[in-house]
Design a protein around this motif. Structure first.
Motif, PDB file in Angstrom:
ATOM      1  N   MET A   1       0.870  -1.180   0.000  1.00 24.28           N
ATOM      2  CA  MET A   1       0.000   0.000   0.000  1.00 24.28           C
ATOM      3  C   MET A   1       0.905   1.228   0.000  1.00 24.28           C
ATOM      4  O   MET A   1       1.701   1.424   0.927  1.00 24.28           O
ATOM      5  CB  MET A   1      -0.914  -0.010   1.229  1.00 24.28           C
ATOM      6  CG  MET A   1      -1.945  -1.166   1.190  1.00 24.28           C
ATOM      7  SD  MET A   1      -3.070  -1.171   2.611  1.00 24.28           S
ATOM      8  CE  MET A   1      -1.939  -1.691   3.891  1.00 24.28           C
ATOM      9  N   ARG A   2       0.793   2.057  -1.098  1.00 25.92           N
ATOM     10  CA  ARG A   2       1.749   3.150  -1.318  1.00 25.92           C
ATOM     11  C   ARG A   2       1.690   4.197  -0.206  1.00 25.92           C
ATOM     12  O   ARG A   2       2.718   4.709   0.234  1.00 25.92           O
ATOM     13  CB  ARG A   2       1.469   3.820  -2.663  1.00 25.92           C
ATOM     14  CG  ARG A   2       1.746   2.900  -3.858  1.00 25.92           C
ATOM     15  CD  ARG A   2       1.447   3.603  -5.164  1.00 25.92           C
ATOM     16  NE  ARG A   2       1.663   2.702  -6.299  1.00 25.92           N
ATOM     17  CZ  ARG A   2       1.455   3.049  -7.568  1.00 25.92           C
ATOM     18  NH1 ARG A   2       0.994   4.277  -7.842  1.00 25.92           N
ATOM     19  NH2 ARG A   2       1.688   2.184  -8.536  1.00 25.92           N
ATOM     20  N   LYS A   3       0.499   4.512   0.247  1.00 24.90           N
ATOM     21  CA  LYS A   3       0.393   5.580   1.250  1.00 24.90           C
ATOM     22  C   LYS A   3       1.012   5.177   2.594  1.00 24.90           C
ATOM     23  O   LYS A   3       1.530   6.018   3.319  1.00 24.90           O
ATOM     24  CB  LYS A   3      -1.068   5.966   1.455  1.00 24.90           C
ATOM     25  CG  LYS A   3      -1.679   6.638   0.238  1.00 24.90           C
ATOM     26  CD  LYS A   3      -3.104   7.067   0.527  1.00 24.90           C
ATOM     27  CE  LYS A   3      -3.719   7.775  -0.672  1.00 24.90           C
ATOM     28  NZ  LYS A   3      -5.112   8.202  -0.416  1.00 24.90           N
ATOM     29  N   LEU A   4       0.956   3.893   2.927  1.00 23.16           N
ATOM     30  CA  LEU A   4       1.483   3.419   4.213  1.00 23.16           C
ATOM     31  C   LEU A   4       2.905   2.870   4.093  1.00 23.16           C
ATOM     32  O   LEU A   4       3.624   2.778   5.085  1.00 23.16           O
ATOM     33  CB  LEU A   4       0.576   2.339   4.796  1.00 23.16           C
ATOM     34  CG  LEU A   4      -0.865   2.766   5.124  1.00 23.16           C
ATOM     35  CD1 LEU A   4      -1.674   1.588   5.637  1.00 23.16           C
ATOM     36  CD2 LEU A   4      -0.864   3.888   6.159  1.00 23.16           C
ATOM     37  N   GLY A   5       3.256   2.478   2.902  1.00 18.77           N
ATOM     38  CA  GLY A   5       4.601   1.947   2.687  1.00 18.77           C
ATOM     39  C   GLY A   5       4.806   0.536   3.192  1.00 18.77           C
ATOM     40  O   GLY A   5       5.947   0.084   3.322  1.00 18.77           O
ATOM     41  N   VAL A   6       3.697  -0.175   3.510  1.00 18.52           N
ATOM     42  CA  VAL A   6       3.777  -1.575   3.949  1.00 18.52           C
ATOM     43  C   VAL A   6       2.669  -2.363   3.263  1.00 18.52           C
ATOM     44  O   VAL A   6       1.693  -1.798   2.757  1.00 18.52           O
ATOM     45  CB  VAL A   6       3.615  -1.710   5.487  1.00 18.52           C
ATOM     46  CG1 VAL A   6       4.811  -1.098   6.214  1.00 18.52           C
ATOM     47  CG2 VAL A   6       2.315  -1.070   5.954  1.00 18.52           C
TER      48      VAL A   6
END
Length: 214
Positions: free
Chosen positions: A1-6
């Motif tokens: 997930m790009r916004k969370l980076g995980v």
């Protein structure tokens, strides 16, 4: 997930997995709950079948947890009885320990057995014990009276018991006390001495009829 980076899997491992508990040892089982009141014969009715509870709970309101295989009965949140579920209507499932001491002596009796014993005396006795059991909400409540009447044969003999039961049936006195009173006062003797009704007249060529004397 790009916004969370995980990834979702990483979030599951970090947040959800540590909070998980082990699965229960038994699979989930659907159950229904029902409120029921204990009858004077210390049984409760569930789906047309009668299950026993301790006799001290007579007239108490209980809760029943009903599954496809079991019936658990609770009083104020505590389980007081557990039975295998039965789909046989108008029958009883009874645990002997639930019976009051006065009833345990009748545990081996059934309505069919009582009728078989009454048949050894006569048809009026059968009719009387059937009337006693039919008058009760549950046949078991009439066992004591029926067995008491059958035991009277030891003192009075089968012929007098049958005559007393015939009188009891005719006047609607279908209780142990009534039959015993009939015997004590000799009211059965009139029935025992009754002559059977006359049959049709015998017709034969050698027998003179009323026309012969006219």
């Amino acid at each position: 997930m790009r916004k969370l980076g995980v990834s979702r899997n990483e979030l599951f491992a970090q947040i959800d997995k540590p909070a998980l508990n082990a699965l229960p040892p038994m699979p989930y089982q659907y159950a229904e709950w029902k409120k029921c009141r204990v009858a004077p014969d210390y049984h409760v009715e569930i789906a047309g079948h009668y299950y026993s509870v301790p006799s001290r709970l007579i007239r108490e309101e209980l809760e029943a947890r009903v599954t496809d295989r079991t019936v658990e009965i609770l009083h104020k949140g505590s389980r007081v009885a557990s039975h295998a579920r039965s789909d046989v209507p108008q029958c009883h499932t009874t645990i002997p320990e639930h019976m009051p001491s006065a009833h345990r002596r009748y545990a081996e009796w059934t309505p069919a057995r009582i009728k078989r014993e009454a048949a050894k005396i006569g048809p009026a006795t059968i009719a009387l014990v059937e009337a006693i059991m039919k008058a009760k909400p549950h046949p078991e409540q009439g066992f004591r009276a029926c067995l008491g009447i059958l035991r009277l044969a030891r003192s009075y003999g089968s012929a007098r018991i049958e005559a007393a039961c015939q009188r009891g049936n005719d006047i609607g006195a279908t209780t142990y006390g009534s039959i015993k009173s009939i015997l004590q006062h000799g009211l059965d003797r009139a029935y025992a001495n009754e002559r059977p009704p006359d049959g049709p007249p015998i017709r034969h060529g050698n027998i003179r009829g009323t026309d012969y004397y006219q």
